[in-house]
Design a protein around this motif. Structure first.
Motif, PDB file in Angstrom:
ATOM      1  N   ILE A  30      16.734 -15.808  -7.869  1.00 15.08           N
ATOM      2  CA  ILE A  30      17.258 -16.548  -9.020  1.00 15.08           C
ATOM      3  C   ILE A  30      18.381 -15.762  -9.695  1.00 15.08           C
ATOM      4  O   ILE A  30      19.450 -16.303  -9.991  1.00 15.08           O
ATOM      5  N   TYR A  31      18.162 -14.448  -9.941  1.00 16.57           N
ATOM      6  CA  TYR A  31      19.129 -13.657 -10.682  1.00 16.57           C
ATOM      7  C   TYR A  31      20.291 -13.210  -9.798  1.00 16.57           C
ATOM      8  O   TYR A  31      21.462 -13.368 -10.157  1.00 16.57           O
ATOM      9  N   PHE A  32      19.961 -12.641  -8.609  1.00 19.94           N
ATOM     10  CA  PHE A  32      21.026 -12.123  -7.743  1.00 19.94           C
ATOM     11  C   PHE A  32      21.646 -13.177  -6.837  1.00 19.94           C
ATOM     12  O   PHE A  32      22.822 -13.153  -6.558  1.00 19.94           O
ATOM     13  N   ARG A  33      20.760 -14.069  -6.305  1.00 22.01           N
ATOM     14  CA  ARG A  33      21.229 -14.999  -5.264  1.00 22.01           C
ATOM     15  C   ARG A  33      21.637 -16.365  -5.801  1.00 22.01           C
ATOM     16  O   ARG A  33      21.953 -17.254  -5.046  1.00 22.01           O
ATOM     17  N   GLY A  34      21.565 -16.588  -7.111  1.00 18.64           N
ATOM     18  CA  GLY A  34      22.113 -17.809  -7.699  1.00 18.64           C
ATOM     19  C   GLY A  34      21.116 -18.926  -7.921  1.00 18.64           C
ATOM     20  O   GLY A  34      21.482 -19.992  -8.422  1.00 18.64           O
ATOM     21  N   GLY A  35      19.849 -18.728  -7.526  1.00 21.06           N
ATOM     22  CA  GLY A  35      18.844 -19.740  -7.821  1.00 21.06           C
ATOM     23  C   GLY A  35      18.336 -20.465  -6.594  1.00 21.06           C
ATOM     24  O   GLY A  35      18.751 -20.205  -5.459  1.00 21.06           O
ATOM     25  N   LEU A  36      17.419 -21.403  -6.852  1.00 19.20           N
ATOM     26  CA  LEU A  36      16.770 -22.166  -5.798  1.00 19.20           C
ATOM     27  C   LEU A  36      17.172 -23.627  -5.926  1.00 19.20           C
ATOM     28  O   LEU A  36      17.307 -24.141  -7.029  1.00 19.20           O
ATOM     29  N   TRP A  38      16.644 -27.631  -3.803  1.00 20.02           N
ATOM     30  CA  TRP A  38      16.210 -28.462  -2.681  1.00 20.02           C
ATOM     31  C   TRP A  38      17.426 -29.025  -1.957  1.00 20.02           C
ATOM     32  O   TRP A  38      17.441 -29.137  -0.739  1.00 20.02           O
ATOM     33  N   SER A  39      18.447 -29.380  -2.747  1.00 20.43           N
ATOM     34  CA  SER A  39      19.697 -29.858  -2.168  1.00 20.43           C
ATOM     35  C   SER A  39      20.838 -29.417  -3.071  1.00 20.43           C
ATOM     36  O   SER A  39      20.664 -29.244  -4.286  1.00 20.43           O
ATOM     37  N   SER A  40      22.004 -29.175  -2.464  1.00 23.94           N
ATOM     38  CA  SER A  40      23.170 -28.749  -3.232  1.00 23.94           C
ATOM     39  C   SER A  40      24.412 -29.083  -2.421  1.00 23.94           C
ATOM     40  O   SER A  40      24.468 -28.815  -1.223  1.00 23.94           O
ATOM     41  N   SER A  41      25.382 -29.703  -3.071  1.00 19.67           N
ATOM     42  CA  SER A  41      26.605 -30.036  -2.335  1.00 19.67           C
ATOM     43  C   SER A  41      27.605 -28.886  -2.372  1.00 19.67           C
ATOM     44  O   SER A  41      28.499 -28.815  -1.539  1.00 19.67           O
ATOM     45  N   THR A  42      27.426 -27.951  -3.326  1.00 18.50           N
ATOM     46  CA  THR A  42      28.425 -26.893  -3.477  1.00 18.50           C
ATOM     47  C   THR A  42      27.991 -25.550  -2.904  1.00 18.50           C
ATOM     48  O   THR A  42      28.811 -24.771  -2.452  1.00 18.50           O
ATOM     49  N   ASN A  43      26.700 -25.255  -2.930  1.00 14.78           N
ATOM     50  CA  ASN A  43      26.252 -23.934  -2.486  1.00 14.78           C
ATOM     51  C   ASN A  43      24.990 -24.048  -1.636  1.00 14.78           C
ATOM     52  O   ASN A  43      23.877 -24.062  -2.143  1.00 14.78           O
ATOM     53  N   LYS A  44      25.213 -24.079  -0.327  1.00 11.68           N
ATOM     54  CA  LYS A  44      24.083 -24.266   0.597  1.00 11.68           C
ATOM     55  C   LYS A  44      23.148 -23.061   0.621  1.00 11.68           C
ATOM     56  O   LYS A  44      22.006 -23.149   1.078  1.00 11.68           O
ATOM     57  N   ASN A  45      23.633 -21.899   0.132  1.00 12.67           N
ATOM     58  CA  ASN A  45      22.777 -20.714   0.101  1.00 12.67           C
ATOM     59  C   ASN A  45      21.562 -20.914  -0.807  1.00 12.67           C
ATOM     60  O   ASN A  45      20.512 -20.316  -0.590  1.00 12.67           O
ATOM     61  N   ILE A  47      19.781 -23.416  -0.946  1.00 15.21           N
ATOM     62  CA  ILE A  47      18.738 -24.043  -0.133  1.00 15.21           C
ATOM     63  C   ILE A  47      17.978 -22.979   0.650  1.00 15.21           C
ATOM     64  O   ILE A  47      16.750 -22.968   0.679  1.00 15.21           O
ATOM     65  N   PHE A  48      18.745 -22.035   1.231  1.00 18.34           N
ATOM     66  CA  PHE A  48      18.060 -20.972   1.974  1.00 18.34           C
ATOM     67  C   PHE A  48      17.143 -20.161   1.070  1.00 18.34           C
ATOM     68  O   PHE A  48      16.053 -19.750   1.497  1.00 18.34           O
ATOM     69  N   PRO A  52      12.651 -17.494   1.514  1.00 19.41           N
ATOM     70  CA  PRO A  52      11.874 -16.259   1.289  1.00 19.41           C
ATOM     71  C   PRO A  52      10.876 -16.397   0.141  1.00 19.41           C
ATOM     72  O   PRO A  52       9.797 -15.781   0.185  1.00 19.41           O
ATOM     73  N   VAL A  53      11.239 -17.192  -0.883  1.00 16.14           N
ATOM     74  CA  VAL A  53      10.324 -17.352  -2.022  1.00 16.14           C
ATOM     75  C   VAL A  53       9.017 -17.999  -1.564  1.00 16.14           C
ATOM     76  O   VAL A  53       7.919 -17.508  -1.859  1.00 16.14           O
ATOM     77  N   LEU A  54       9.126 -19.126  -0.816  1.00 19.03           N
ATOM     78  CA  LEU A  54       7.900 -19.822  -0.401  1.00 19.03           C
ATOM     79  C   LEU A  54       7.125 -19.046   0.662  1.00 19.03           C
ATOM     80  O   LEU A  54       5.895 -19.055   0.663  1.00 19.03           O
TER      81      LEU A  54
END
Lengths: 206, 206
Positions: A30-36, A38-45, A47-48, A52-54
């Motif tokens: 959330i803090y370093f990688r920009g958050g979680l 389910w879908s995103s048109s601008t930042n597919k990361n 989604i990834f 690791p969280v789950l």
């Protein structure tokens, strides 16, 4: 069972490490990688990042929690038996219970070593996945079935000591077992279902 | 259970019809259709011929046989209880047993109507197959689990009446239950495995 106190103490360590690990993996993503997402048109990361969280909170922490709670639960049956002079390990429920907790431990340790740390080769992971899933579902079915065996065994003891066969306690225990079976059924159905897609969030089929 | 004698008598009719049906489908495919073959380079129709033979003898006849034997088996428990003044339908084993035999009947009748006679539309059959397979495996798991419940329940009664907890009978019953679970496991594994191909007769994987 001389391991008794160790298991309980170890479970404190496991809880602390589990909470720490969950907080850390969430904080990282959330803090370093920009958050979680389910879908995103601008930042597919984003989604990834859910991955690791789950995997850590689900399979490693909650799965490990389940193993430790299972061991403590089994210990409590031995403790009661030993302090009351009741025989150990003669019933089908006890045999399957010991077998299942061993299989669960093997499965968990294998998953930890191959998929988490230190991690197997890409080929080994790829070949392991379907067998790991199948073996996990097999163990889970045995776990659910063995809980039904346990409810039936305990209630049969109680009824032979005089509690009402059609009384409120008997009904509660039987329905608890049925809820456990339905719960397990829907867990397995969920595991076998497709994840929802962008186009159709409610679609789920085998 | 006023249906008792009817069920037993009906099972004779079912056996006669089952043997007749098995002989007829074999005679049809072997005498008229040229025989059965797992592989053939000259007559691919021989491969298809295995299909109606196994579906009729397997799912329809042996599956129906299983349903009838299940009903008679359940009846014998009621008969013993009623003639000995023992309560009926209070245990988890009995509840799940009644539920499972009803589900098995629904599944069998649905399969008969949609896939055998009169037969559903192509679309309905196609949509039904994965759910029919899944539901069948679910019922089968419940059947195997409930047999374990039954072995445990009966043995618990016997042990509370004095038979040895670690004696030969107790071990025989527990190991019978474990063999039943292993048998069911391999049935399900077989159902989930691939059929062998021409190139690799021994290959089987999920």
């Amino acid at each position: 069972m001389g391991l008794a106190i160790n298991a309980v103490h170890l479970s404190y360590v496991v809880h602390v490490l589990g909470v720490a690990g969950a907080v850390m993996v969430l904080f990282w993503n959330i803090y370093f990688r920009g958050g979680l997402a389910w879908s995103s048109s601008t930042n597919k990361n984003l989604i990834f990042n859910v991955h690791p969280v789950l995997m850590l909170i689900g399979l490693v922490i909650m799965g490990g929690e389940a193993l430790v709670l299972g061991i403590i639960g089994i210990y409590m049956a031995f403790k009661n038996h030993n302090e009351s002079g009741i025989a150990n390990l003669y019933s089908l429920h006890s045999w399957i219970g010991i077998g299942v907790i061993v299989l669960y431990g093997v499965q968990w340790i294998y998953g930890f070593l191959v998929f988490f740390y230190p991690g197997g080769s890409g080929e080994l992971r790829k070949e392991s996945v379907p067998w790991h899933v199948l073996f996990g579902m097999f163990i889970y079915i045995l776990v659910v079935a063995n809980s039904a065996l346990g409810f039936l065994e305990k209630l049969t003891f109680l009824e032979s000591s005089g509690i009402e066969k059609y009384g409120s306690e008997a009904f509660l225990v039987n329905f608890t077992a049925i809820v456990a079976i339905l719960y397990g059924t829907f867990v397995l159905l969920t595991a076998l279902s497709r994840a929802p897609t962008e186009d159709n969030h409610h679609y789920s089929a085998i």
